[in-house]
Design a protein around this motif. Structure first.
Motif, short mmCIF file in Angstrom:
data_model
loop_
_atom_site.label_atom_id
_atom_site.label_comp_id
_atom_site.label_asym_id
_atom_site.label_seq_id
_atom_site.Cartn_x
_atom_site.Cartn_y
_atom_site.Cartn_z
N ARG A 118 0.83 -1.21 0.00
CA ARG A 118 0.00 0.00 0.00
C ARG A 118 0.86 1.25 0.00
O ARG A 118 0.58 2.22 -0.72
CB ARG A 118 -0.94 0.01 1.21
N VAL A 144 -4.46 10.88 -1.61
CA VAL A 144 -4.52 9.44 -1.88
C VAL A 144 -5.89 9.08 -2.44
O VAL A 144 -6.92 9.46 -1.88
CB VAL A 144 -4.25 8.62 -0.60
N TYR A 197 -1.43 2.91 -10.75
CA TYR A 197 -2.09 3.75 -9.75
C TYR A 197 -2.15 5.22 -10.14
O TYR A 197 -3.15 5.90 -9.91
CB TYR A 197 -1.40 3.59 -8.39
N ALA A 243 -0.04 -2.95 -10.10
CA ALA A 243 -0.89 -1.99 -9.38
C ALA A 243 -0.16 -0.66 -9.19
O ALA A 243 -0.73 0.42 -9.40
CB ALA A 243 -1.31 -2.56 -8.03
N LYS A 244 1.11 -0.74 -8.81
CA LYS A 244 1.92 0.48 -8.62
C LYS A 244 2.05 1.25 -9.93
O LYS A 244 1.93 2.49 -9.95
CB LYS A 244 3.31 0.09 -8.10
N MET A 253 2.16 2.67 -3.24
CA MET A 253 1.22 3.54 -3.97
C MET A 253 1.21 4.95 -3.38
O MET A 253 1.29 5.95 -4.10
CB MET A 253 -0.21 2.97 -3.92
N LYS A 273 -1.85 -6.21 0.91
CA LYS A 273 -1.49 -4.79 0.79
C LYS A 273 -0.63 -4.28 1.95
O LYS A 273 0.08 -3.28 1.79
CB LYS A 273 -2.76 -3.93 0.67
N GLU A 300 -8.15 6.55 -2.51
CA GLU A 300 -8.46 5.27 -1.84
C GLU A 300 -9.38 4.40 -2.68
O GLU A 300 -9.20 3.18 -2.76
CB GLU A 300 -9.10 5.54 -0.47
N MET A 347 -7.42 2.93 -5.65
CA MET A 347 -6.45 1.97 -5.13
C MET A 347 -7.14 0.66 -4.75
O MET A 347 -6.66 -0.43 -5.08
CB MET A 347 -5.71 2.54 -3.91
N SER A 348 -8.27 0.77 -4.07
CA SER A 348 -9.02 -0.41 -3.67
C SER A 348 -9.50 -1.20 -4.88
O SER A 348 -9.43 -2.44 -4.90
CB SER A 348 -10.21 -0.01 -2.80
#
Length: 224
Positions: free
Chosen positions: A104, A118, A158, A154-155, A107, A136, A120, A123-124
């Motif tokens: 997490r 952020v 993001y 994911a990174k 990110m 995470k 959220e 990201m979720s």
């Protein structure tokens, strides 16, 4: 379709003693939104040179690179770094995760650097889509190879880059994990209308690609 990144008449020469080595001969290339493009070729053929010039890490000897239709290769180092942070995502063979940050926090680091809030919700959504939610709060050394690569994807996604460069993203994975990672990468490319350029030695992964190019002795050619 919108062209996201382009090479126009790009070459790259290196001096080796008194000799000039042409690592990349005159190259024209375009990646459009929603395309996953595979790049193949033998070792020393020019794949890394091609990728680093596209990503703004090297300057071409001649020609230019356009990103979102705007000059990119001609910018100075500071301007290139800013644009890379905003518009380019990198997925490397070694997953490119910072060892002392949880998944997490990898990110959130982007938000700290850019002084932004952020996201959220996004990201979720990424964590759910990439099956990262349950890991995470773990550190990279606590993850399997497949988990690290899914986290790296994911990174890379993001900050919503226009273009993703994936350099041998499956090299350290077994076959099942390798297919899984490339399939996820293709889905993200389509759904988020990005362009992804993937260098790979594993030609089985090319079934997921919309186009395939081969580089041999610095010459790029599209495979039919």
């Amino acid at each position: 379709m919108r062209a996201l990144i382009e090479m126009k008449g790009v070459t790259k020469d290196f001096l080796q003693g008194d000799n000039v080595i042409c690592a990349l001969k005159e190259t024209n290339f375009t990646a459009y939104e929603g395309e996953l493009i595979g790049i193949i070729g033998p070792s020393g053929s020019g794949k890394s040179t091609f990728l680093t010039i596209l990503g703004g890490l090297q300057k071409p000897t001649t020609g230019k690179v356009l990103l979102d239709g705007k000059p990119f290769s001609e910018l100075d180092v500071k301007e290139k770094s800013k644009i890379r942070l905003e518009k380019i995502g990198f997925i490397l063979q070694a997953s490119n995760l910072i060892p002392f940050l949880t998944v997490r926090d990898q990110m959130v680091l982007y938000n700290r650097i850019t002084k932004t809030k952020v996201n959220e919700k996004f990201m979720s959504e990424l964590f759910q889509k990439l099956d990262v939610e349950k890991i995470k709060n773990k550190f990279p050394n606590e993850l399997s190879g497949g988990e690290r690569q899914r986290s790296a994807i994911a990174k890379a996604l993001y900050h919503s880059p226009s273009v993703i460069f994936a350099d041998e993203p499956t090299a350290s994975l077994d076959s099942n994990r390798a297919f899984e990672v490339v399939k996820l990468l293709k889905e993200a490319t389509k759904e988020q209308k990005k362009a992804t350029i993937m260098v790979t030695h594993d030609e089985r992964m090319l079934t997921y690609c919309d186009k395939v190019y081969r580089i041999v002795d610095g010459v790029l050619s599209e495979q039919q």
